[in-house]
Design an enzyme around this catalytic site. Sequence first.
Site, PDB file in Angstrom:
ATOM      1  N   GLY A  15     -35.035   4.964 -39.689  1.00 18.50           N
ATOM      2  CA  GLY A  15     -34.635   4.454 -38.380  1.00 18.50           C
ATOM      3  C   GLY A  15     -33.323   3.711 -38.538  1.00 18.50           C
ATOM      4  N   PRO A  16     -32.748   3.220 -37.431  1.00 15.69           N
ATOM      5  CA  PRO A  16     -31.444   2.550 -37.496  1.00 15.69           C
ATOM      6  C   PRO A  16     -31.554   1.134 -38.067  1.00 15.69           C
ATOM      7  CG  PRO A  16     -32.330   2.362 -35.300  1.00 15.69           C
ATOM      8  CD  PRO A  16     -33.294   3.221 -36.066  1.00 15.69           C
ATOM      9  N   ASP A  89     -36.034   0.163 -51.295  1.00 11.28           N
ATOM     10  CA  ASP A  89     -35.416  -0.274 -50.032  1.00 11.28           C
ATOM     11  C   ASP A  89     -33.939   0.100 -50.019  1.00 11.28           C
ATOM     12  OD1 ASP A  89     -35.386  -1.330 -47.494  1.00 11.28           O
ATOM     13  OD2 ASP A  89     -35.247  -3.429 -48.114  1.00 11.28           O
ATOM     14  N   GLU A  90     -33.345   0.214 -48.836  1.00 10.51           N
ATOM     15  CA  GLU A  90     -31.927   0.566 -48.662  1.00 10.51           C
ATOM     16  C   GLU A  90     -31.584   1.827 -49.457  1.00 10.51           C
ATOM     17  OE1 GLU A  90     -30.160  -0.933 -46.474  1.00 10.51           O
ATOM     18  OE2 GLU A  90     -31.168  -2.856 -46.184  1.00 10.51           O
ATOM     19  N   ALA A  91     -32.490   2.794 -49.419  1.00 12.23           N
ATOM     20  CA  ALA A  91     -32.427   3.958 -50.314  1.00 12.23           C
ATOM     21  C   ALA A  91     -31.220   4.857 -50.053  1.00 12.23           C
ATOM     22  CB  ALA A  91     -33.709   4.771 -50.176  1.00 12.23           C
ATOM     23  N   HIS A  92     -30.654   4.806 -48.848  1.00  9.15           N
ATOM     24  CA  HIS A  92     -29.489   5.666 -48.539  1.00  9.15           C
ATOM     25  C   HIS A  92     -28.335   5.418 -49.507  1.00  9.15           C
ATOM     26  CE1 HIS A  92     -29.805   2.120 -45.976  1.00  9.15           C
ATOM     27  NE2 HIS A  92     -28.525   1.937 -46.237  1.00  9.15           N
ATOM     28  N   CYS A 149     -28.740  -1.782 -23.212  1.00 10.61           N
ATOM     29  CA  CYS A 149     -29.619  -1.470 -22.069  1.00 10.61           C
ATOM     30  C   CYS A 149     -31.091  -1.822 -22.320  1.00 10.61           C
ATOM     31  CB  CYS A 149     -29.496   0.013 -21.711  1.00 10.61           C
ATOM     32  SG  CYS A 149     -30.308   1.098 -22.891  1.00 10.61           S
TER      33      CYS A 149
HETATM   34  P1  ADP Z   1     -34.075  -2.995 -41.050  1.00 11.76           P
HETATM   35  O1  ADP Z   1     -34.575  -3.054 -42.481  1.00 11.76           O
HETATM   36  O2  ADP Z   1     -34.525  -1.739 -40.314  1.00 11.76           O
HETATM   37  O3  ADP Z   1     -32.593  -3.208 -40.904  1.00 11.76           O
HETATM   38  P2  ADP Z   1     -35.373  -5.602 -40.789  1.00 11.76           P
HETATM   39  O4  ADP Z   1     -36.802  -5.403 -41.213  1.00 11.76           O
HETATM   40  O5  ADP Z   1     -34.435  -6.226 -41.769  1.00 11.76           O
HETATM   41  O6  ADP Z   1     -34.785  -4.186 -40.249  1.00 11.76           O
HETATM   42  O7  ADP Z   1     -35.286  -6.482 -39.471  1.00 11.76           O
HETATM   43  C1  ADP Z   1     -36.056  -6.222 -38.310  1.00 11.76           C
HETATM   44  C2  ADP Z   1     -35.976  -7.452 -37.410  1.00 11.76           C
HETATM   45  O8  ADP Z   1     -34.643  -7.579 -36.899  1.00 11.76           O
HETATM   46  C3  ADP Z   1     -36.821  -7.410 -36.168  1.00 11.76           C
HETATM   47  O9  ADP Z   1     -38.155  -7.780 -36.408  1.00 11.76           O
HETATM   48  C4  ADP Z   1     -36.124  -8.436 -35.276  1.00 11.76           C
HETATM   49  O10 ADP Z   1     -36.576  -9.736 -35.587  1.00 11.76           O
HETATM   50  C5  ADP Z   1     -34.668  -8.349 -35.714  1.00 11.76           C
HETATM   51  N1  ADP Z   1     -33.743  -7.712 -34.752  1.00 11.76           N
HETATM   52  C6  ADP Z   1     -32.429  -8.032 -34.623  1.00 11.76           C
HETATM   53  N2  ADP Z   1     -31.822  -7.275 -33.706  1.00 11.76           N
HETATM   54  C7  ADP Z   1     -32.756  -6.419 -33.224  1.00 11.76           C
HETATM   55  C8  ADP Z   1     -32.727  -5.345 -32.235  1.00 11.76           C
HETATM   56  N3  ADP Z   1     -31.620  -5.009 -31.582  1.00 11.76           N
HETATM   57  N4  ADP Z   1     -33.868  -4.674 -32.021  1.00 11.76           N
HETATM   58  C9  ADP Z   1     -35.015  -4.991 -32.676  1.00 11.76           C
HETATM   59  N5  ADP Z   1     -35.096  -5.988 -33.605  1.00 11.76           N
HETATM   60  C10 ADP Z   1     -33.991  -6.691 -33.884  1.00 11.76           C
HETATM   61 ZN    ZN Z   2     -28.812   1.756 -24.464  1.00  7.30          ZN
END
Ligand code: ADP
Ligand code: ZN
Length: 194
Positions: A15-16, A89-92, A149
């Site tokens: 995911g993003p 983690d951060e496998a990319h 949005c």
């Molecule tokens: P990833 O590893 O996918 O980058 P993390 O697990 O480090 O994500 O962080 C997820 C957390 O980031 C969420 O639980 C929330 O607290 C926070 N967060 C910050 N911005 C957003 C957003 N736009 N949408 C959802 N969560 C967000």
């Molecule tokens: Zn949007």
Amino acid sequence: MYKIFNEGMIEIITGPMFSGKSEELLRRLRTLEYAKLKPLVIKPKFDTRFSEEEIVSRSGVRHKTHILSDIREVYDLLKFDTYKAIVIDEAHFFGKDLVAVADNLANLGYLVIIAGLDQDYLRRPFGPIPDLLAIAERVTKLQAICVVCQHAASTSFRKIESNQQNLLGNYHEYEARCRKCHNKGEKQKQQNVN
Ligand code: ADP
Ligand code: ZN
């Protein structure tokens, strides 16, 4: 939750940015503890944003981890202990080498759990994750919230000017966006250039 873990399989959490991949990985780590599947936890050297020796989610949960500059170093670490699971983690940032290594580790009987981005900042399939999605037994694709949005977001939109694919960053450099708002943002960037 799904029927717990099999040994000898690959699970991808993707995911993003900001979608909770690290959080989900940390949750898996807690469950592995109950399942008595001792995990070897690794991260690429490239990712130094939060902590050198830990996986840290944005909500602050953390876990000790080994830092590798080349994924093939994992074989050295496996000699030191009887691990059952390998968590990445951060496998990319490990690049395409990870595909063959992860496949091999699963063939050897390890439970391989990998978190990483599936798309780069222009929504292009990114690094090893697209291939890993194809060979994985289980895939969890997460979404964040679009900052424009507030619908579900699947892309990491780059807020600053740079064409570098592997640009590290956090809130200053990136934001989560849905497809529509991502495309709008890229169009606006182009208009600003012309
Ligand atoms: P990833 O590893 O996918 O980058 P993390 O697990 O480090 O994500 O962080 C997820 C957390 O980031 C969420 O639980 C929330 O607290 C926070 N967060 C910050 N911005 C957003 C957003 N736009 N949408 C959802 N969560 C967000
Ligand atoms: Zn949007």
